[in-house]
Motif scaffolding. Sequence first.
Motif, mmCIF file in Angstrom:
data_model
loop_
_atom_site.group_PDB
_atom_site.id
_atom_site.type_symbol
_atom_site.label_atom_id
_atom_site.label_comp_id
_atom_site.label_asym_id
_atom_site.label_seq_id
_atom_site.Cartn_x
_atom_site.Cartn_y
_atom_site.Cartn_z
ATOM 1 N N THR A 74 1.003 -1.374 -0.177
ATOM 2 C CA THR A 74 0.154 0.034 -0.032
ATOM 3 C C THR A 74 0.713 1.314 0.033
ATOM 4 O O THR A 74 0.546 2.514 -0.219
ATOM 5 C CB THR A 74 -0.858 0.089 1.016
ATOM 6 O OG1 THR A 74 0.040 0.001 2.411
ATOM 7 C CG2 THR A 74 -1.825 -1.299 1.079
ATOM 8 N N ALA A 75 2.307 1.048 0.244
ATOM 9 C CA ALA A 75 3.013 2.376 0.409
ATOM 10 C C ALA A 75 3.721 2.610 -1.055
ATOM 11 O O ALA A 75 4.058 1.557 -1.804
ATOM 12 C CB ALA A 75 3.938 2.055 1.334
ATOM 13 N N ARG A 76 3.894 3.941 -1.294
ATOM 14 C CA ARG A 76 4.711 4.200 -2.368
ATOM 15 C C ARG A 76 6.104 3.546 -2.535
ATOM 16 O O ARG A 76 6.734 3.338 -1.168
ATOM 17 C CB ARG A 76 4.805 5.600 -2.934
ATOM 18 C CG ARG A 76 3.390 6.026 -3.358
ATOM 19 C CD ARG A 76 3.285 7.655 -3.434
ATOM 20 N NE ARG A 76 2.932 8.215 -2.076
ATOM 21 C CZ ARG A 76 2.644 9.277 -2.146
ATOM 22 N NH1 ARG A 76 3.094 10.351 -3.046
ATOM 23 N NH2 ARG A 76 2.513 9.677 -0.669
ATOM 24 N N ASN A 205 4.308 9.126 -8.795
ATOM 25 C CA ASN A 205 5.732 8.644 -8.761
ATOM 26 C C ASN A 205 6.676 9.600 -8.227
ATOM 27 O O ASN A 205 6.496 10.760 -8.614
ATOM 28 C CB ASN A 205 6.072 8.012 -9.919
ATOM 29 C CG ASN A 205 7.524 7.284 -10.236
ATOM 30 O OD1 ASN A 205 8.369 8.122 -10.501
ATOM 31 N ND2 ASN A 205 7.490 5.924 -10.020
ATOM 32 N N ILE A 206 7.716 9.157 -7.441
ATOM 33 C CA ILE A 206 8.562 10.061 -6.930
ATOM 34 C C ILE A 206 9.653 10.676 -8.042
ATOM 35 O O ILE A 206 10.250 11.569 -7.607
ATOM 36 C CB ILE A 206 9.161 9.717 -5.456
ATOM 37 C CG1 ILE A 206 10.001 8.634 -5.763
ATOM 38 C CG2 ILE A 206 8.142 9.500 -4.181
ATOM 39 C CD1 ILE A 206 10.789 8.055 -4.443
ATOM 40 N N TYR A 207 9.958 9.695 -8.761
ATOM 41 C CA TYR A 207 11.000 9.953 -9.760
ATOM 42 C C TYR A 207 10.604 10.765 -11.165
ATOM 43 O O TYR A 207 11.139 11.717 -11.656
ATOM 44 C CB TYR A 207 11.681 8.669 -10.019
ATOM 45 C CG TYR A 207 12.587 8.020 -9.014
ATOM 46 C CD1 TYR A 207 13.754 8.905 -8.829
ATOM 47 C CD2 TYR A 207 12.515 6.863 -8.370
ATOM 48 C CE1 TYR A 207 14.774 8.330 -7.630
ATOM 49 C CE2 TYR A 207 13.076 6.585 -7.410
ATOM 50 C CZ TYR A 207 14.235 7.378 -7.005
ATOM 51 O OH TYR A 207 15.102 6.614 -6.037
ATOM 52 N N SER A 208 9.598 10.331 -11.616
ATOM 53 C CA SER A 208 8.872 10.687 -12.789
ATOM 54 C C SER A 208 7.601 10.875 -12.640
ATOM 55 O O SER A 208 6.867 10.163 -13.444
ATOM 56 C CB SER A 208 9.526 10.177 -13.984
ATOM 57 O OG SER A 208 9.047 10.655 -15.123
ATOM 58 N N PRO A 209 6.901 11.995 -11.840
ATOM 59 C CA PRO A 209 5.685 12.194 -11.995
ATOM 60 C C PRO A 209 4.628 12.270 -12.973
ATOM 61 O O PRO A 209 5.302 13.080 -14.067
ATOM 62 C CB PRO A 209 5.350 13.037 -10.893
ATOM 63 C CG PRO A 209 6.533 13.407 -10.101
ATOM 64 C CD PRO A 209 7.665 12.694 -11.266
ATOM 65 N N VAL A 210 3.559 11.679 -13.045
ATOM 66 C CA VAL A 210 2.817 12.049 -14.354
ATOM 67 C C VAL A 210 1.500 12.981 -13.980
ATOM 68 O O VAL A 210 1.097 13.752 -14.630
ATOM 69 C CB VAL A 210 2.193 10.584 -14.910
ATOM 70 C CG1 VAL A 210 1.083 10.965 -15.817
ATOM 71 C CG2 VAL A 210 3.241 9.907 -15.502
ATOM 72 N N LYS A 344 9.462 -0.059 -14.053
ATOM 73 C CA LYS A 344 8.308 -0.039 -12.779
ATOM 74 C C LYS A 344 8.524 1.320 -12.414
ATOM 75 O O LYS A 344 7.515 1.589 -11.996
ATOM 76 C CB LYS A 344 8.961 -1.251 -12.143
ATOM 77 C CG LYS A 344 8.023 -1.384 -10.588
ATOM 78 C CD LYS A 344 8.352 -2.510 -10.124
ATOM 79 C CE LYS A 344 7.757 -2.536 -8.674
ATOM 80 N NZ LYS A 344 6.431 -2.347 -8.696
ATOM 81 N N GLU A 345 9.688 1.949 -11.907
ATOM 82 C CA GLU A 345 9.605 2.994 -11.123
ATOM 83 C C GLU A 345 9.735 4.221 -12.004
ATOM 84 O O GLU A 345 9.766 5.420 -11.413
ATOM 85 C CB GLU A 345 10.957 3.004 -10.482
ATOM 86 C CG GLU A 345 10.984 1.664 -9.344
ATOM 87 C CD GLU A 345 9.939 1.701 -8.250
ATOM 88 O OE1 GLU A 345 9.281 2.648 -8.048
ATOM 89 O OE2 GLU A 345 9.586 0.497 -8.043
ATOM 90 N N HIS A 346 9.887 4.066 -13.311
ATOM 91 C CA HIS A 346 9.594 5.165 -14.089
ATOM 92 C C HIS A 346 10.958 6.320 -13.956
ATOM 93 O O HIS A 346 10.824 7.313 -13.816
ATOM 94 C CB HIS A 346 8.469 6.051 -14.215
ATOM 95 C CG HIS A 346 7.327 5.382 -14.382
ATOM 96 N ND1 HIS A 346 6.770 4.846 -15.707
ATOM 97 C CD2 HIS A 346 6.347 4.847 -13.630
ATOM 98 C CE1 HIS A 346 5.756 4.128 -15.440
ATOM 99 N NE2 HIS A 346 5.319 3.998 -14.293
ATOM 100 N N LEU A 347 12.252 5.565 -13.713
ATOM 101 C CA LEU A 347 13.467 6.090 -13.396
ATOM 102 C C LEU A 347 14.104 6.340 -14.553
ATOM 103 O O LEU A 347 14.432 5.426 -15.207
ATOM 104 C CB LEU A 347 14.238 5.265 -12.099
ATOM 105 C CG LEU A 347 15.468 5.957 -11.830
ATOM 106 C CD1 LEU A 347 15.309 7.181 -11.389
ATOM 107 C CD2 LEU A 347 16.329 4.752 -11.046
ATOM 108 N N ASN A 348 14.663 7.765 -14.918
ATOM 109 C CA ASN A 348 15.324 8.134 -16.144
ATOM 110 C C ASN A 348 16.687 8.484 -15.982
ATOM 111 O O ASN A 348 16.739 8.952 -14.565
ATOM 112 C CB ASN A 348 14.524 9.152 -16.729
ATOM 113 C CG ASN A 348 13.291 8.920 -17.353
ATOM 114 O OD1 ASN A 348 13.219 7.741 -17.931
ATOM 115 N ND2 ASN A 348 12.276 9.783 -17.125
#
Length: 370
Positions: A74-76, A205-210, A344-348
């Motif tokens: 349930t946690a980000r 998402n903390i790395y690449s929010p939409v 998965k984490e949308h990390l760039n």
Amino acid sequence: MRYYLGWVGLLFLPILGLGRSMSHPPGVAMPLADTAKEAHHRFQLIPLPVIFYTPETKIAYGLLGVCLFKTDSTARTSNVDFAIIHTQNAQTVIEPTYTIFTKGEKYLIRGMLLFTKFPELYYGIGPGTTDDEEELISYKSLRAYNRFLRRVKPGWFVGVQQQYFKTFDISRSSDRQLPAQTLIGSLGSVVNGLGVASLVDTRDNIYSPVRGWYADVSFMEYGKLLGSEFGFTNFLFDIRHYRSLTPNTVLAGQFYLNLNLGEVPFKQAATLGGSSLLRGYYNGRYRDNNAVIMQAELRQHLFGRIGGVVFAGVGDVAHKPSEFEVGDLKPTGGAGLRYLISRKEHLNVRFDAAVGNHTHGFYVNISEAF
């Protein structure tokens, strides 16, 4: 002004897109069908060897890395990032940071440790400094920053924060005499502060929010009762919004206001520039008690793991908040590419080129600027 390259050169990415899967914690039973899937997503370690070049460091090399994990479903995603950099000039940066969402996101714990032995270009205090005032200031610093926040409602956290910042072994390349008030802490400084913070974080998402909001409002008091050599008060406002325009297009905006009242050492003064705030300007090219920055970025997925961005912003510094002038705001703009290293984490990994007022910069870094 000297040509400045932020994170410059070649990123060696032999393991891009690969996360090291760790086994599930012992003693916890899991259905056999779900074990492999859960183990793969529970913990991810992404190390990135790096080599780059700047005029101040010459050849620099080291290791960047990101550790991703969840405390429950349930946690980000929580993260621990680290950077260990050494340069040809015997300069060193060691910086672990962490953001941890506890089970159910009841608490948010965030902080960093930082040791640097690094020269910095200094141009004086104020919005109107010139390139002729440039000098090199070398120093060592040790910083510890921690926050402990409790959720009061979904996406809203309130709590306490602390920061310790020591600057020592300072030397200047110039013998030019400066008025004492323009270089407070020129012989070194120790400050320690306590404060409160309110954080609204509804980003997906903390790395690449939409989509979502990030609103960080905080107060910090540095005083001699806490061991500080200088007494001052800091107010920080960092407001960001993310909006999905199409399935492949995101518009991101940020308003940033840093206010300081009192006797502020030059290393704690508000600054413009760097890889996150007003790219294109050398970090610290302009500094004073207060800074305001507004910037926006359009992010577009192109194909596969590749994305592109265009961005623009304005900002300035001032000794008093009443001295900000719209006509004096310093502009910047640029474009960049993104390479997705974790679907998965949308990390760039990002590659940005930016142009400011008589200046420019190129940056390579992990995650978005804001």
